[in-house]
Write a protein that holds these residues in place. Sequence first.
Motif, PDB file in Angstrom:
ATOM      1  N   PHE A 168      -7.446  -5.829   6.364  1.00 35.75           N
ATOM      2  CA  PHE A 168      -8.395  -5.736   5.305  1.00 35.75           C
ATOM      3  C   PHE A 168      -7.957  -6.238   4.382  1.00 35.75           C
ATOM      4  O   PHE A 168      -8.221  -6.871   3.166  1.00 35.75           O
ATOM      5  CB  PHE A 168      -9.464  -4.861   5.546  1.00 35.75           C
ATOM      6  N   MET A 169      -6.370  -5.439   3.750  1.00 32.45           N
ATOM      7  CA  MET A 169      -6.539  -5.117   2.556  1.00 32.45           C
ATOM      8  C   MET A 169      -5.806  -7.367   1.917  1.00 32.45           C
ATOM      9  O   MET A 169      -5.783  -7.553   1.092  1.00 32.45           O
ATOM     10  CB  MET A 169      -5.112  -4.593   2.225  1.00 32.45           C
TER      11      MET A 169
ATOM     12  N   SER B 237     -11.855   4.203  -1.157  1.00 30.92           N
ATOM     13  CA  SER B 237     -12.332   5.879  -2.118  1.00 30.92           C
ATOM     14  C   SER B 237     -12.067   6.172  -3.402  1.00 30.92           C
ATOM     15  O   SER B 237     -12.568   7.245  -2.986  1.00 30.92           O
ATOM     16  CB  SER B 237     -11.292   6.155  -0.662  1.00 30.92           C
TER      17      SER B 237
ATOM     18  N   HIS C  23      -6.244   9.510  10.226  1.00 27.74           N
ATOM     19  CA  HIS C  23      -7.421  11.331   9.378  1.00 27.74           C
ATOM     20  C   HIS C  23      -7.969  11.579   9.715  1.00 27.74           C
ATOM     21  O   HIS C  23      -8.418  12.903  10.368  1.00 27.74           O
ATOM     22  CB  HIS C  23      -7.753  10.148   7.942  1.00 27.74           C
TER      23      HIS C  23
ATOM     24  N   TYR D 259       0.497   3.672   1.834  1.00 28.83           N
ATOM     25  CA  TYR D 259       1.592   4.219   3.407  1.00 28.83           C
ATOM     26  C   TYR D 259       2.254   3.166   4.163  1.00 28.83           C
ATOM     27  O   TYR D 259       3.001   3.881   4.944  1.00 28.83           O
ATOM     28  CB  TYR D 259       0.467   3.931   3.996  1.00 28.83           C
TER      29      TYR D 259
ATOM     30  N   ASN E 275     -12.450  -0.722   4.224  1.00 29.60           N
ATOM     31  CA  ASN E 275     -11.436  -1.145   5.209  1.00 29.60           C
ATOM     32  C   ASN E 275     -12.703  -1.860   6.039  1.00 29.60           C
ATOM     33  O   ASN E 275     -13.127  -1.547   7.194  1.00 29.60           O
ATOM     34  CB  ASN E 275     -11.188  -0.312   5.746  1.00 29.60           C
TER      35      ASN E 275
ATOM     36  N   HIS F 291      -7.141  13.473   2.550  1.00 32.34           N
ATOM     37  CA  HIS F 291      -7.709  11.823   2.187  1.00 32.34           C
ATOM     38  C   HIS F 291      -9.125  11.704   2.262  1.00 32.34           C
ATOM     39  O   HIS F 291      -9.632  12.791   3.285  1.00 32.34           O
ATOM     40  CB  HIS F 291      -7.059  10.857   3.083  1.00 32.34           C
TER      41      HIS F 291
ATOM     42  N   ASP G 297      -2.943   1.958  -4.101  1.00 36.48           N
ATOM     43  CA  ASP G 297      -4.036   2.288  -3.582  1.00 36.48           C
ATOM     44  C   ASP G 297      -5.607   0.641  -2.921  1.00 36.48           C
ATOM     45  O   ASP G 297      -4.791  -0.064  -3.802  1.00 36.48           O
ATOM     46  CB  ASP G 297      -4.687   3.505  -3.621  1.00 36.48           C
ATOM     47  N   SER G 298      -6.198   0.675  -2.926  1.00 35.51           N
ATOM     48  CA  SER G 298      -6.799  -0.247  -1.879  1.00 35.51           C
ATOM     49  C   SER G 298      -7.014  -0.449  -2.770  1.00 35.51           C
ATOM     50  O   SER G 298      -7.349  -1.873  -3.529  1.00 35.51           O
ATOM     51  CB  SER G 298      -7.935   0.056  -1.129  1.00 35.51           C
TER      52      SER G 298
ATOM     53  N   SER H   3      -8.571   9.554  -3.154  1.00 28.58           N
ATOM     54  CA  SER H   3      -7.403   8.288  -2.370  1.00 28.58           C
ATOM     55  C   SER H   3      -6.360   8.514  -2.356  1.00 28.58           C
ATOM     56  O   SER H   3      -6.018   9.283  -3.432  1.00 28.58           O
ATOM     57  CB  SER H   3      -8.165   7.468  -3.627  1.00 28.58           C
ATOM     58  N   THR H   4      -5.014   7.839  -1.599  1.00 26.44           N
ATOM     59  CA  THR H   4      -3.755   7.626  -1.734  1.00 26.44           C
ATOM     60  C   THR H   4      -3.415   8.168  -3.304  1.00 26.44           C
ATOM     61  O   THR H   4      -2.647   8.391  -3.609  1.00 26.44           O
ATOM     62  CB  THR H   4      -3.612   6.440  -1.175  1.00 26.44           C
TER      63      THR H   4
ATOM     64  N   HIS I  46       0.524  -0.940   0.254  1.00 27.46           N
ATOM     65  CA  HIS I  46      -0.147   0.143  -0.296  1.00 27.46           C
ATOM     66  C   HIS I  46       0.763   1.206  -0.234  1.00 27.46           C
ATOM     67  O   HIS I  46       1.962   1.218   0.520  1.00 27.46           O
ATOM     68  CB  HIS I  46      -0.651  -0.155   1.260  1.00 27.46           C
TER      69      HIS I  46
ATOM     70  N   TYR J 233     -17.221  -0.282   2.579  1.00 25.33           N
ATOM     71  CA  TYR J 233     -15.832   0.608   2.884  1.00 25.33           C
ATOM     72  C   TYR J 233     -14.786  -1.218   2.418  1.00 25.33           C
ATOM     73  O   TYR J 233     -15.072  -1.833   3.365  1.00 25.33           O
ATOM     74  CB  TYR J 233     -15.421   1.127   3.420  1.00 25.33           C
TER      75      TYR J 233
ATOM     76  N   GLU K 225     -11.303   9.934   4.105  1.00 22.68           N
ATOM     77  CA  GLU K 225     -11.017  10.029   5.749  1.00 22.68           C
ATOM     78  C   GLU K 225     -11.148  11.400   6.521  1.00 22.68           C
ATOM     79  O   GLU K 225     -11.232  11.452   7.693  1.00 22.68           O
ATOM     80  CB  GLU K 225     -10.627   8.940   6.103  1.00 22.68           C
TER      81      GLU K 225
HETATM   82  P1  13P Z   1      -7.088   4.309  -0.052  1.00 20.12           P
HETATM   83  O1  13P Z   1      -7.706   3.351  -0.591  1.00 20.12           O
HETATM   84  O2  13P Z   1      -6.944   5.733   0.060  1.00 20.12           O
HETATM   85  O3  13P Z   1      -5.556   4.262  -0.302  1.00 20.12           O
HETATM   86  O4  13P Z   1      -7.525   4.428   0.962  1.00 20.12           O
HETATM   87  C1  13P Z   1      -7.054   3.340   2.084  1.00 20.12           C
HETATM   88  C2  13P Z   1      -6.762   3.469   3.945  1.00 20.12           C
HETATM   89  O5  13P Z   1      -6.616   2.484   4.668  1.00 20.12           O
HETATM   90  C3  13P Z   1      -6.809   5.072   4.222  1.00 20.12           C
HETATM   91  O6  13P Z   1      -6.270   5.330   4.988  1.00 20.12           O
END
Ligand code: 13P
Length: 323
Positions: free
Chosen positions: A89-90, A155, A200, A51, A140, A221, A66-67, A237-238, A49, A138, A223
């Motif tokens: 969750f990913m 997102s 966030h 992050y 997540n 973001h 991103d996700s 989104s990211t 990811h 979501y 969030e």
């Molecule tokens: P993204 O789908 O934008 O990458 O965000 C995932 C996430 O966990 C943001 O906190």
Amino acid sequence: MAIAIEDWKSALTTRLERVMPAAEAVLQLPLIEEIRELKARTGAVVVAHNYQVPQITAGVADFTGDSLAMARYAAATSAETIVVCGVRFMAETTSLLCPTRRVLLPAIDAGCSLADSITAAEVRALRNAYPGVPIVAYVNTTAAVKAEVDICCTSANAVQIVDSLRAPKVIMLPDRFLASFVAERVKCEIIPWAGACEVHERFTAADIAPYRNSNVVVLAHPECPEDVQAAAHFVGSTAAMADYLARTQPERALLLTECSMADNITLEHPGIRFERPCNLCPHMKRITLKRVRDSLRDGTTQIHIDAHIAERARRPLDRMLAL
Ligand code: 13P
Ligand code: SF4
């Protein structure tokens, strides 16, 4: 051959030196080399990811995104072993989309405050309270929660997913700020759940105030709280934030999201100067090079989802990816 190995090492350290001292960049190399060898030997791929820290994204990941992009990559790859550098969750999403493959999460305790904010029983109670109202989750969320909903979103595609339902009312869970981001952009009524991301939700409009009337471009973001979103120049989104910066190449930017995002963008676009604050996600930061190496070497952090839950949880994900 020896020259080729030295070439990738020096190219990688040059990139890492954009975000860390040279001595620290060199210290990453032994583990990176070991992980690359383990990947080659086992045919595994590493999906990260945005992050994750640069020694993971630039050092060992085959794909970073991103996700939504991670889910799409998982659905398309044929690798037998997929190492997910992200949160639980990913990895669960990857496992749902690749049921016959071995999915490893290097830190099995990497959770998410959003995923923890709602249970499957609470989704069933919502279903009873709002009969006939479609439920969008979501990504997540846990697999058990996904098993109870109609469709998933990230997102990046939440507005498109809600629009596609053509319903007068839609339940969106679990992030209340993503729900209000969507509510502002669709015609139907959004019924939110009260969850929030611990990373966030801490941003405030006061974080942006010092940069008003400056050349700093502010990105947030979805969030983030509503007032933070309203004060930002761009919300997405990211991956959308990274694309926006790649396109516009501002001199200075404030990224109201997880801190590693700015480092990863700096690897590609060293000309952009990032301002503070940013916040760390403690769950994402549980993934380290050492844990990636251990996971690949020992195979002990495999994701398992109950077959009955998996069968039902796969449907809303498949519906999302089909759109
Ligand atoms: P993204 O789908 O934008 O990458 O965000 C995932 C996430 O966990 C943001 O906190
Ligand atoms: Fe969950 Fe927030 Fe961390 Fe993303 S940043 S994984 S939503 S706690």
